[in-house]
Structure formats: C-alpha cells, structure tokens
Design a protein around this motif. Structure first.
Motif, mmCIF file in Angstrom:
data_model
loop_
_atom_site.group_PDB
_atom_site.id
_atom_site.type_symbol
_atom_site.label_atom_id
_atom_site.label_comp_id
_atom_site.label_asym_id
_atom_site.label_seq_id
_atom_site.Cartn_x
_atom_site.Cartn_y
_atom_site.Cartn_z
ATOM 1 N N GLY A 185 62.742 39.108 59.983
ATOM 2 C CA GLY A 185 62.558 38.595 58.633
ATOM 3 C C GLY A 185 63.360 37.347 58.305
ATOM 4 N N ARG A 186 64.421 37.071 59.071
ATOM 5 C CA ARG A 186 65.222 35.871 58.819
ATOM 6 C C ARG A 186 64.931 34.753 59.812
ATOM 7 N NH1 ARG A 186 71.412 37.648 57.342
ATOM 8 N NH2 ARG A 186 70.956 39.108 55.647
ATOM 9 N N GLU A 187 64.021 35.003 60.734
ATOM 10 C CA GLU A 187 63.771 34.030 61.797
ATOM 11 C C GLU A 187 62.572 33.135 61.516
ATOM 12 O OE1 GLU A 187 66.395 34.379 63.620
ATOM 13 O OE2 GLU A 187 66.741 36.292 62.617
ATOM 14 N N PHE A 188 61.736 33.539 60.583
ATOM 15 C CA PHE A 188 60.516 32.790 60.300
ATOM 16 C C PHE A 188 60.374 32.566 58.804
ATOM 17 C CE2 PHE A 188 59.769 35.230 64.176
ATOM 18 C CZ PHE A 188 59.274 34.261 65.038
ATOM 19 N N ALA A 189 59.503 31.641 58.447
ATOM 20 C CA ALA A 189 59.162 31.467 57.041
ATOM 21 C C ALA A 189 58.528 32.761 56.541
ATOM 22 C CB ALA A 189 58.188 30.295 56.873
ATOM 23 N N PHE A 190 58.605 32.977 55.233
ATOM 24 C CA PHE A 190 58.199 34.251 54.651
ATOM 25 C C PHE A 190 56.777 34.635 55.051
ATOM 26 C CE2 PHE A 190 57.304 37.355 51.357
ATOM 27 C CZ PHE A 190 58.524 37.998 51.210
ATOM 28 N N GLN A 191 55.820 33.733 54.856
ATOM 29 C CA GLN A 191 54.424 34.053 55.156
ATOM 30 C C GLN A 191 54.211 34.275 56.646
ATOM 31 O OE1 GLN A 191 52.333 34.454 52.491
ATOM 32 N NE2 GLN A 191 50.971 35.432 53.972
ATOM 33 N N GLN A 192 54.952 33.536 57.475
ATOM 34 C CA GLN A 192 54.858 33.752 58.924
ATOM 35 C C GLN A 192 55.352 35.147 59.299
ATOM 36 O OE1 GLN A 192 57.241 30.376 60.199
ATOM 37 N NE2 GLN A 192 55.425 29.290 60.926
ATOM 38 N N THR A 193 56.398 35.592 58.627
ATOM 39 C CA THR A 193 56.912 36.936 58.886
ATOM 40 C C THR A 193 55.872 37.987 58.562
ATOM 41 O OG1 THR A 193 59.175 36.215 58.396
ATOM 42 C CG2 THR A 193 58.754 38.583 58.358
ATOM 43 N N LEU A 194 55.158 37.810 57.454
ATOM 44 C CA LEU A 194 54.118 38.765 57.089
ATOM 45 C C LEU A 194 53.012 38.811 58.142
ATOM 46 C CD1 LEU A 194 53.759 38.062 53.247
ATOM 47 C CD2 LEU A 194 55.042 39.888 54.381
ATOM 48 N N THR A 195 52.656 37.648 58.677
ATOM 49 C CA THR A 195 51.643 37.601 59.741
ATOM 50 C C THR A 195 52.139 38.333 60.983
ATOM 51 O OG1 THR A 195 50.828 35.467 58.930
ATOM 52 C CG2 THR A 195 50.240 36.077 61.185
ATOM 53 N N LEU A 196 53.408 38.120 61.322
ATOM 54 C CA LEU A 196 53.996 38.809 62.476
ATOM 55 C C LEU A 196 54.016 40.310 62.250
ATOM 56 C CD1 LEU A 196 55.477 38.805 65.188
ATOM 57 C CD2 LEU A 196 57.605 38.387 63.945
ATOM 58 N N TRP A 197 54.370 40.744 61.031
ATOM 59 C CA TRP A 197 54.381 42.172 60.724
ATOM 60 C C TRP A 197 52.988 42.770 60.858
ATOM 61 C CZ3 TRP A 197 58.003 44.336 56.411
ATOM 62 C CH2 TRP A 197 59.327 44.028 56.727
ATOM 63 N N ASP A 198 51.967 42.022 60.471
ATOM 64 C CA ASP A 198 50.594 42.522 60.655
ATOM 65 C C ASP A 198 50.357 42.867 62.119
ATOM 66 O OD1 ASP A 198 49.854 42.358 58.020
ATOM 67 O OD2 ASP A 198 48.820 40.443 58.207
ATOM 68 N N HIS A 199 50.834 41.989 63.003
ATOM 69 C CA HIS A 199 50.675 42.242 64.439
ATOM 70 C C HIS A 199 51.461 43.474 64.863
ATOM 71 C CE1 HIS A 199 50.784 41.829 68.773
ATOM 72 N NE2 HIS A 199 52.109 41.772 68.712
ATOM 73 N N LEU A 200 52.718 43.565 64.433
ATOM 74 C CA LEU A 200 53.555 44.694 64.833
ATOM 75 C C LEU A 200 52.977 46.011 64.331
ATOM 76 C CD1 LEU A 200 57.142 43.257 64.199
ATOM 77 C CD2 LEU A 200 56.012 43.610 66.395
#
Length: 203
Positions: free
Chosen positions: A160-175
C-alpha cells in the motif's frame, strides 16, 4: 479526517483486536489495510446511489468509477448498506477479518512469531529470487540488505505504500483474485509480487 469515518475504523480495529488478543491484537499498519477497504466500499456505495438515481437500476450490469462491473443483485445489496451505515462497518470488518485470518496475513503481524514474516521475506529473496537472478541476491547480500528490512512493510501493508493509490487497488484486485480459503495461493501471490518488484528494481 471525518470523525464518523475515524470512529468506524476504530470500531473495526478494536473489535478485531479484542477477538485476536492471542495473536497480538492490533499492530501498527493494520489501519492502513482497513483504510483501503473503507475507501473501496464507500466508492462502490456512492456509485450505487448515483446509478440508481440515474434510473439505471434496471440494467443487468454497469461499471463503477473504479472500473468494477456490478450486477443488479450486487448493486441492490450495496444499496442496503447505504441505507444503514452500520452495515458498512460490518462489511468492512468482515472483509478485513477474511484477509487477516483466512488470508493468513495476521501471521505476518504476530509479534510472538516474528520468524514467520522474516522467513517469508527471506524465502522470497534468497530462494525464489535466486532461482531467477542469483546476481541480484549476491548484490543484496554484499550490501547487507536483509529481506525483512523492506519485505515486512511490503507484506503487512500489501504494498500500500509502494504504489499510487489507484495502482494499489489494481494490484489488490490481482491478489484477491487468487484468494482461496483452502490453499496458500494468496500469500503465494504476495510473494510473486515481491520477486517481481525486486527484478524491476534490479539496476
């Protein structure tokens, strides 16, 4: 910064910590995971409200501002939460608890078993990464960069601190698309991302 939202997050964390005292209760960083959940739920609820007001509730599917396709059944469920803020708090707690317990993320926070998160990080750097690029592992060792120095934050906050907020949400979708109660697929996905990030930062 709104008091009502802070109270909701506090309630979620307090109840979860009370139910999980044996594993250390609340630990720093958990609030950041909850914050992402609250943000997404509120965005989806706002979308449902505006969608209904535009007369689109009769359609079979529509797409929210976060790019999520929602069926009429799901929109109706979310609309119920909008009418009752206590349900929003309950949904936040349920999702957070599922991530922490069935996703086994709470093991990464447990202060009595710090070797779990340290071992997880070491495996990503010294085993998984070594199979792909041994020179990077050697370089990290020469520079005395221990895996847990960066890895604990990556794992506990789910990047959550490594990417921009919206990018983190996209990554979480994958996880979360790999989430399985009966396997370690979720943590395997987290480990995969850790390795990919190290390769990306190779130079």
């Amino acid at each position: 910064q709104e008091d009502a939202r802070q109270d909701m997050v506090l309630n979620v964390l307090f109840v979860w910590a009370a139910q999980n005292q044996a594993e250390g209760g609340y630990r720093q960083g958990m609030h950041e995971v909850v914050a992402f959940i609250v943000f997404v739920l509120e965005c989806e609820l706002d979308f449902v409200t505006s969608d209904s007001s535009n007369g689109d509730s009769s359609t079979s599917t529509s797409t929210s501002g976060s790019g999520t396709a929602l069926s009429t059944k799901i929109r109706n469920k979310l609309a119920q939460s909008k009418a009752d803020k206590e349900l929003l708090e309950a949904h936040t707690f349920t999702i957070f608890d599922r991530i922490m317990c069935q996703g086994e993320l709470k093991n990464m926070y447990d202060p009595k078993h710090a070797e779990i998160v340290v071992g997880f990080c070491n495996n990503a750097q010294n085993s998984r990464l070594r199979d792909l690029d041994e020179r990077v592992v050697q370089c990290l060792a020469e520079c005395e960069v221990e895996a847990n120095i960066y890895g604990m934050r990556w794992v506990r906050l789910l990047f959550g601190r490594e990417f921009a907020f919206q990018q983190t949400l996209t990554l979480w979708d994958h996880l979360f698309s790999t989430f399985s109660v009966k396997s370690t697929t979720f943590l395997k996905g987290v480990e995969d991302v850790m390795v990919a990030m190290l390769l990306h930062l190779r130079s």
